[in-house]
Scaffold this motif. Sequence first.
Motif, PDB file in Angstrom:
ATOM      1  N   SER A 118       0.871  -1.184   0.000  1.00 28.56           N
ATOM      2  CA  SER A 118       0.000   0.000   0.000  1.00 28.56           C
ATOM      3  C   SER A 118       0.902   1.226   0.000  1.00 28.56           C
ATOM      4  CB  SER A 118      -0.918   0.005   1.213  1.00 28.56           C
ATOM      5  OG  SER A 118      -1.782  -1.122   1.188  1.00 28.56           O
ATOM      6  N   THR A 136      -2.776   9.485 -16.281  1.00 28.54           N
ATOM      7  CA  THR A 136      -2.635   8.302 -15.433  1.00 28.54           C
ATOM      8  C   THR A 136      -1.157   7.930 -15.314  1.00 28.54           C
ATOM      9  OG1 THR A 136      -4.802   7.512 -16.126  1.00 28.54           O
ATOM     10  CG2 THR A 136      -3.319   5.897 -15.130  1.00 28.54           C
ATOM     11  N   GLY A 151       1.636  -0.884  -9.980  1.00 27.76           N
ATOM     12  CA  GLY A 151       0.296  -0.317  -9.842  1.00 27.76           C
ATOM     13  C   GLY A 151       0.204   0.973 -10.632  1.00 27.76           C
ATOM     14  N   SER A 152      -0.774   1.808 -10.280  1.00 32.32           N
ATOM     15  CA  SER A 152      -0.970   3.064 -11.008  1.00 32.32           C
ATOM     16  C   SER A 152      -1.679   4.078 -10.128  1.00 32.32           C
ATOM     17  CB  SER A 152      -1.772   2.833 -12.289  1.00 32.32           C
ATOM     18  OG  SER A 152      -3.069   2.341 -11.973  1.00 32.32           O
ATOM     19  N   PHE A 153      -1.522   5.356 -10.519  1.00 32.76           N
ATOM     20  CA  PHE A 153      -2.251   6.464  -9.908  1.00 32.76           C
ATOM     21  C   PHE A 153      -3.229   7.014 -10.941  1.00 32.76           C
ATOM     22  CE2 PHE A 153       1.697   7.253  -7.170  1.00 32.76           C
ATOM     23  CZ  PHE A 153       1.172   6.553  -6.105  1.00 32.76           C
ATOM     24  N   SER A 167      -2.923   7.493  -3.660  1.00 33.18           N
ATOM     25  CA  SER A 167      -2.851   6.184  -3.008  1.00 33.18           C
ATOM     26  C   SER A 167      -3.048   5.089  -4.041  1.00 33.18           C
ATOM     27  CB  SER A 167      -3.917   6.062  -1.914  1.00 33.18           C
ATOM     28  OG  SER A 167      -3.726   7.055  -0.914  1.00 33.18           O
ATOM     29  N   SER A 168      -2.343   3.984  -3.844  1.00 23.50           N
ATOM     30  CA  SER A 168      -2.459   2.859  -4.769  1.00 23.50           C
ATOM     31  C   SER A 168      -2.012   1.584  -4.062  1.00 23.50           C
ATOM     32  CB  SER A 168      -1.601   3.087  -6.008  1.00 23.50           C
ATOM     33  OG  SER A 168      -1.677   1.989  -6.887  1.00 23.50           O
ATOM     34  N   THR A 169      -2.581   0.459  -4.505  1.00 27.05           N
ATOM     35  CA  THR A 169      -2.170  -0.862  -4.023  1.00 27.05           C
ATOM     36  C   THR A 169      -1.349  -1.527  -5.114  1.00 27.05           C
ATOM     37  OG1 THR A 169      -4.139  -1.074  -2.638  1.00 27.05           O
ATOM     38  CG2 THR A 169      -2.950  -3.091  -3.192  1.00 27.05           C
TER      39      THR A 169
END
Length: 256
Positions: A118, A136, A151-153, A167-169
């Motif tokens: 996380s 993105t 992951g991505s934002f 925040s991203s997982t």
Amino acid sequence: MEDRVHPSTKPIPPPPQAANGGPPSFPPTKGQAYGTTLPTYRPQARKAPPPRRRRRGCCCSCCLWFTLILIVLVFLAAVAAGVFYLIYRPHRPVFEVSGLRLAAFNVSAAGQLTSRLSLNVTARNPNRKLVYLYDTASVSVLSDGVDVGDGSFPAFVQDAKNTTLLSSTLTSDQTLDATAASDLRKRTTLPLEINVRTKVGVKIGSLKTKRLGIRVRCSGVNVAVPTRRAAPATASTSNAACKVKLHLKIWKLTIS
């Protein structure tokens, strides 16, 4: 009455004689026919060709004008950039790792890596008159060159003097080679490097610029490897430093 033939009043010239006194040649030449002598043939002198234009001088003139125009354009661009800087005082965006938790991390005997992280990143816009427009962003977390999470934002718009929390997982599920798997199994702490890639444009009033690529690299993040019975480990980000670089691509040349 009988027709009378009147003799011509003009005398008939005698036949021309040959030059050597012999009988005249037949048929007579034009000079002999008209009783004149042909002038002696004299070859005419060739006229000098017109002078050719100097190509070298023309090329030099073109190069000189092109250089002058280029210098003027560069000067005008420098003046415009200076005026823009004095009016808007542009600054690069600032990124910080505000939090990271390693919820799961396991390397099997067969070299299968499974992980879940996380990640919280804080983005700040230090400008007073510029608005940032972000696409993105792709995010990857590395540990000694091994990808341990992706992951991505989401895309977002950041107003002037604004702070945004992203925040991203991040997850990873891959098979490692024997050396990398053995090294990760022995570790109790992971040094992490966080890479963010995206494109950002600038909005000035109603004017929007073309979006340029930027790359954010955050290093100095350390997190403990959680055991199966332990709670998720929280990373230490006190000495984390993030650097922002523009990623320009001109034709086939990439400048970072």
